[in-house]
Design an enzyme around this catalytic site. Structure first.
Site, PDB file in Angstrom:
ATOM      1  N   LEU A 107    -102.701  -1.255 -10.221  1.00 37.98           N
ATOM      2  CA  LEU A 107    -103.311  -1.381  -8.710  1.00 37.98           C
ATOM      3  C   LEU A 107    -102.527  -0.273  -7.780  1.00 37.98           C
ATOM      4  O   LEU A 107    -101.495  -0.235  -7.867  1.00 37.98           O
ATOM      5  CB  LEU A 107    -103.386  -2.590  -8.154  1.00 37.98           C
ATOM      6  CG  LEU A 107    -104.402  -3.884  -8.887  1.00 37.98           C
ATOM      7  CD1 LEU A 107    -103.965  -5.115  -8.314  1.00 37.98           C
ATOM      8  CD2 LEU A 107    -105.671  -3.542  -8.421  1.00 37.98           C
ATOM      9  N   ASP A 108    -103.225   0.543  -7.327  1.00 41.21           N
ATOM     10  CA  ASP A 108    -102.704   1.394  -6.480  1.00 41.21           C
ATOM     11  C   ASP A 108    -101.951   0.832  -5.279  1.00 41.21           C
ATOM     12  O   ASP A 108    -101.988  -0.293  -5.112  1.00 41.21           O
ATOM     13  CB  ASP A 108    -103.810   2.728  -5.828  1.00 41.21           C
ATOM     14  CG  ASP A 108    -104.704   2.088  -5.065  1.00 41.21           C
ATOM     15  OD1 ASP A 108    -104.517   1.403  -4.181  1.00 41.21           O
ATOM     16  OD2 ASP A 108    -105.890   2.506  -5.275  1.00 41.21           O
ATOM     17  N   LYS A 109    -100.995   1.638  -4.565  1.00 35.04           N
ATOM     18  CA  LYS A 109    -100.149   0.954  -3.697  1.00 35.04           C
ATOM     19  C   LYS A 109    -100.671   0.325  -2.667  1.00 35.04           C
ATOM     20  O   LYS A 109    -100.378  -0.780  -2.033  1.00 35.04           O
ATOM     21  CB  LYS A 109     -99.368   2.071  -2.928  1.00 35.04           C
ATOM     22  CG  LYS A 109     -98.359   1.653  -1.903  1.00 35.04           C
ATOM     23  CD  LYS A 109     -97.401   3.037  -1.399  1.00 35.04           C
ATOM     24  CE  LYS A 109     -96.228   2.482  -0.387  1.00 35.04           C
ATOM     25  NZ  LYS A 109     -95.438   3.575  -0.209  1.00 35.04           N
ATOM     26  N   SER A 111    -103.789  -1.239  -2.709  1.00 36.90           N
ATOM     27  CA  SER A 111    -104.559  -2.286  -3.219  1.00 36.90           C
ATOM     28  C   SER A 111    -103.795  -3.647  -3.389  1.00 36.90           C
ATOM     29  O   SER A 111    -102.559  -3.546  -3.496  1.00 36.90           O
ATOM     30  CB  SER A 111    -105.119  -1.854  -4.577  1.00 36.90           C
ATOM     31  OG  SER A 111    -106.104  -0.754  -4.183  1.00 36.90           O
TER      32      SER A 111
END
Length: 238
Positions: A107-109, A111
């Site tokens: 999950l990106d930062k 999210s």
């Protein structure tokens, strides 16, 4: 070949060193030795009595496998590779004794939500490889409601940076909120899709992987999965 032989990359994956694909890269790079001899063939086979080292350090055979669900908060990155990252999601997981874990996808930062970690390389590979079609479900809040033509475009897919991006399904779930299902997680795929139709993502939370839901696990908390829950995460068409 004897029944006790094992492929080197499988051994490395089972020991929690890396996924099979990444383990193959380590072998090709000359970082793995067997009984003191550098091996560069990922298909090389080893015996139980062989000594395997990574950068000169012994690799212990796999012990107990751990399967961990984390409710990732915003602001944490899902990488083990950057020692300078101030906040890594894996650092929220504290096991005694410590175990080297790998995230099954990212999950990106910005999210949040459900992410799985394990020291079982085969499990991580199954969750992340597109051919297994493990579905991931997200709640996504955008800047405005989508029009029907925009929803159709998202379902049909767009091309961005040479990649075809599309969802399995998208359905309204509240005010500017949508439930989106993917079975292949290209980098920042949902954010790129929503931006392409002019309604950028404000919030993104993963709530389900395979047949397993995040449930009421508090943000920043983690727990071990039961064998039944591990099986649920591998359901391809939930």
């Amino acid at each position: 070949m004897t029944g006790s032989e094992e492929r080197l990359v499988k051994f490395l994956s089972a020991a929690g060193v890396a996924s099979r694909r990444a383990a193959g890269d380590l072998v090709k790079a000359g970082r793995i030795a067997v009984n003191g001899r550098t091996i560069r063939e990922p298909g090389f086979r080893i015996l139980p009595a062989d000594t395997v080292t990574l950068d000169g350090r012994p690799v212990e055979p796999a012990g107990r496998f751990h399967y961990i669900m984390l409710n990732k908060p915003r602001g944490y990155v899902c990488t083990n590779a950057d020692p300078h990252a101030p906040r890594k999601a894996v650092d929220l997981i504290r096991l005694d004794p410590p175990v080297r874990l790998f995230s099954a996808g990212r999950l990106d930062k910005e999210s949040e939500g459900m992410i799985l970690f394990s020291n079982d390389g085969d499990y991580v590979a199954r969750l992340t490889h597109p051919r297994y079609e493990i579905r991931k479900t997200y709640l996504v809040r955008v800047t405005r409601e989508f029009t029907e033509p925009e929803l159709t475009r998202i379902r049909t897919g767009i091309t961005d940076g040479g990649e075809h991006l599309r969802v399995i399904s998208i359905a309204p779930a509240g005010n500017c909120l949508y439930r989106i299902v993917l079975n292949e997680g290209k980098k920042r795929e949902i954010r790129r899709l929503t931006a392409a139709v002019g309604a950028p993502t404000l919030e993104l939370r993963r709530i389900r992987i395979g047949g397993l839901a995040l449930g009421d696990l508090p943000q920043g908390a983690f727990r071990e999965l039961t064998p039944e829950e591990v099986a649920l995460t591998l359901e391809a068409h939930s």
